[in-house]
Enzyme design. Structure first.
Site, PDB file in Angstrom:
ATOM      1  N   GLN A 161      46.925  42.513  30.615  1.00 46.31           N
ATOM      2  CA  GLN A 161      46.256  41.283  30.170  1.00 46.31           C
ATOM      3  C   GLN A 161      46.742  40.788  28.812  1.00 46.31           C
ATOM      4  O   GLN A 161      46.545  39.614  28.483  1.00 46.31           O
ATOM      5  CB  GLN A 161      44.730  41.485  30.126  1.00 46.31           C
ATOM      6  CG  GLN A 161      44.087  41.710  31.481  1.00 46.31           C
ATOM      7  CD  GLN A 161      44.116  40.481  32.389  1.00 46.31           C
ATOM      8  OE1 GLN A 161      44.435  39.372  31.973  1.00 46.31           O
ATOM      9  NE2 GLN A 161      43.779  40.671  33.660  1.00 46.31           N
ATOM     10  N   CYS A 211      36.124  42.641  43.099  1.00 50.75           N
ATOM     11  CA  CYS A 211      37.182  43.570  43.508  1.00 50.75           C
ATOM     12  C   CYS A 211      37.989  42.952  44.629  1.00 50.75           C
ATOM     13  O   CYS A 211      37.720  41.856  45.068  1.00 50.75           O
ATOM     14  CB  CYS A 211      36.591  44.917  43.894  1.00 50.75           C
ATOM     15  SG  CYS A 211      35.314  44.783  45.117  1.00 50.75           S
TER      16      CYS A 211
HETATM   17  N1  PLP Z   1      45.321  46.290  34.847  1.00 53.28           N
HETATM   18  C1  PLP Z   1      44.544  45.292  34.416  1.00 53.28           C
HETATM   19  C2  PLP Z   1      43.920  45.371  33.057  1.00 53.28           C
HETATM   20  C3  PLP Z   1      44.303  44.192  35.230  1.00 53.28           C
HETATM   21  O1  PLP Z   1      43.519  43.204  34.799  1.00 53.28           O
HETATM   22  C4  PLP Z   1      44.895  44.155  36.520  1.00 53.28           C
HETATM   23  C5  PLP Z   1      44.609  43.033  37.449  1.00 53.28           C
HETATM   24  O2  PLP Z   1      43.600  42.378  37.326  1.00 53.28           O
HETATM   25  C6  PLP Z   1      45.726  45.205  36.913  1.00 53.28           C
HETATM   26  C7  PLP Z   1      45.922  46.254  36.053  1.00 53.28           C
HETATM   27  C8  PLP Z   1      46.412  45.201  38.240  1.00 53.28           C
HETATM   28  O3  PLP Z   1      47.536  44.346  38.210  1.00 53.28           O
HETATM   29  P1  PLP Z   1      48.236  43.835  39.558  1.00 53.28           P
HETATM   30  O4  PLP Z   1      47.356  42.775  40.131  1.00 53.28           O
HETATM   31  O5  PLP Z   1      49.554  43.279  39.115  1.00 53.28           O
HETATM   32  O6  PLP Z   1      48.409  45.010  40.440  1.00 53.28           O
END
Ligand code: PLP
Length: 380
Positions: free
Chosen positions: A177, A323
């Site tokens: 983020q 989710c």
């Molecule tokens: N880590 C954080 C802090 C996130 O906000 C998200 C997705 O919302 C993810 C990991 C997962 O990322 P991705 O959607 O690219 O798998």
């Protein structure tokens, strides 16, 4: 700057950037150009070499944005895979410690981890980290997010890194983020590894990266997929060149636009001021945080009902705890901050790079109707 969403025949107001940022035009162009490359980067002929050179160019551009060594950048499908890859490799023979407000990508990859407490403002409790690191047992792998996806709250990662070094622990940072929204470098954070996701900074969905610090560049990763030895044996499978090329272009553009963050902060503050006057409580607002994110609790109103009402009004926001099944569950982040009473009544408003002042007004009008309990109408 034009907002591509505003061009749609029935304009919606998209305020869900932390779920996915709108595609940046530079990323679209780069992805389209890469789509026309027939070659596989693993092939030795000229077409393969051309694809390979695009892949390596993207690797260098992304590594450069975060002060990382291109040799330590492993392309993945996104943030979830990057977190899982790092935790599986770096966690070998180590105790796992994760922050209480981590994303499910980390929580699911480290289900048996000891949980580190956060302070009421949502930031990591550094005393709690220090006692956990000093506890007897194997050296630790600490997994911390840089910026929280629900509240935007920033953990004191640099201070946590110093404690980790003192106790012989490794530090994995989920910077999904904060990438493209804050200026940081791998060395500046003091992290051993960092997870990135292309679509969270305006690239196409389906590409991400794991950055490895110099000390662990040679670490043996244990890829979930093996095969052609891609990514130097660290992640098997033909990489998605269009998504990766778009990811690199988005990174460069997001870094170039970092100076625009105060504009987003001013719009975020306008939302919070006016929402507070309607009875809303901004969560985590006292902590250092991302400019684009606010988590607004409206006591007595269920998150899900708020999301549906705003959706009907043409506005896309989310409950931070939405989710992948689309269900809305209570927020473990607000629970961890001691805000259990608000955890079922909060929504997340996250401003995209495209945001315009009139979109904020459209949101505030609908939110005022929501707070007053009158039916929310779709803006003309
Ligand atoms: N880590 C954080 C802090 C996130 O906000 C998200 C997705 O919302 C993810 C990991 C997962 O990322 P991705 O959607 O690219 O798998």
């Amino acid at each position: 700057m034009t907002n591509p969403l505003a061009a749609a025949s029935s304009p919606r107001t998209y305020l869900d950037a932390n779920a996915s940022e709108p595609l940046r035009p530079e990323a679209r162009n780069a992805a389209i150009a890469a789509l026309d490359q027939p070659g596989n980067p693993a092939s030795v002929h000229a077409d393969g070499r051309r694809a390979r050179s695009l892949l390596e160019e993207a690797r260098e551009q992304i590594a450069d944005c975060f002060g990382a060594d291109p040799a330590g950048l492993v392309f993945t499908s996104g943030g979830t895979e990057s977190d899982a890859l790092a935790i599986a490799a770096l966690g070998q023979g180590r105790r796992l410690l994760t922050g209480a407000t981590e994303h499910d990508a980390v929580r699911a990859a480290a289900p048996d981890a000891a949980v580190l407490p956060v302070l009421p403002d949502g930031t990591l409790d550094l005393d709690g980290l220090e006692s956990a690191l000093a506890a007897p047992g194997a050296p630790a792998l600490v997994c911390l997010m840089h910026a929280n996806n629900e509240t935007g709250v920033l953990h004191p990662v640099e201070a946590a890194a110093a404690l980790c070094r003192r106790h012989g622990a490794l530090l994995h940072v989920d910077a999904v983020q904060s990438a493209g929204r804050l200026a940081w470098s791998l060395a500046g954070l003091g992290a051993d590894s960092v997870a990135l996701s292309g679509h969270k900074l305006g690239g196409p969905k389906g590409a991400g990266a794991l950055l490895l610090g110099r000390a662990i560049e040679g670490f043996r990763l244990q890829p979930a997929t093996r095969g052609g030895g891609q990514e130097r044996g660290r992640r098997g499978g033909t990489p998605s060149l269009p998504a990766i090329a778009g990811f690199a272009a988005a990174c460069v553009e997001a870094q170039r636009e970092l100076s625009r963050q105060p504009v987003l902060a001013a719009l975020r503050d306008r939302i919070e001021r006016r929402a507070a006057a309607l009875g809303a409580i901004p969560c985590g607002a006292d902590a250092p945080r991302l400019a684009n994110t606010t988590c607004l609790a409206l006591p007595g109103r269920k998150s899900e009902a708020q999301l549906i009402a705003l959706d009907l009004a043409g506005i896309s926001v989310s409950s931070g705890a939405a989710c992948s099944s689309g269900r809305v569950s209570r927020s473990h982040v607000l629970d961890a901050m001691g805000l259990a009473a608000l955890a079922g009544s909060a929504i997340r408003v996250s401003l995209p790079w495209t945001v315009q002042g009139e979109e904020i007004e459209r949101f505030l009008k609908a939110y005022a109707a929501l707070a007053a309990g009158v039916p929310v109408r779709r803006a003309a």
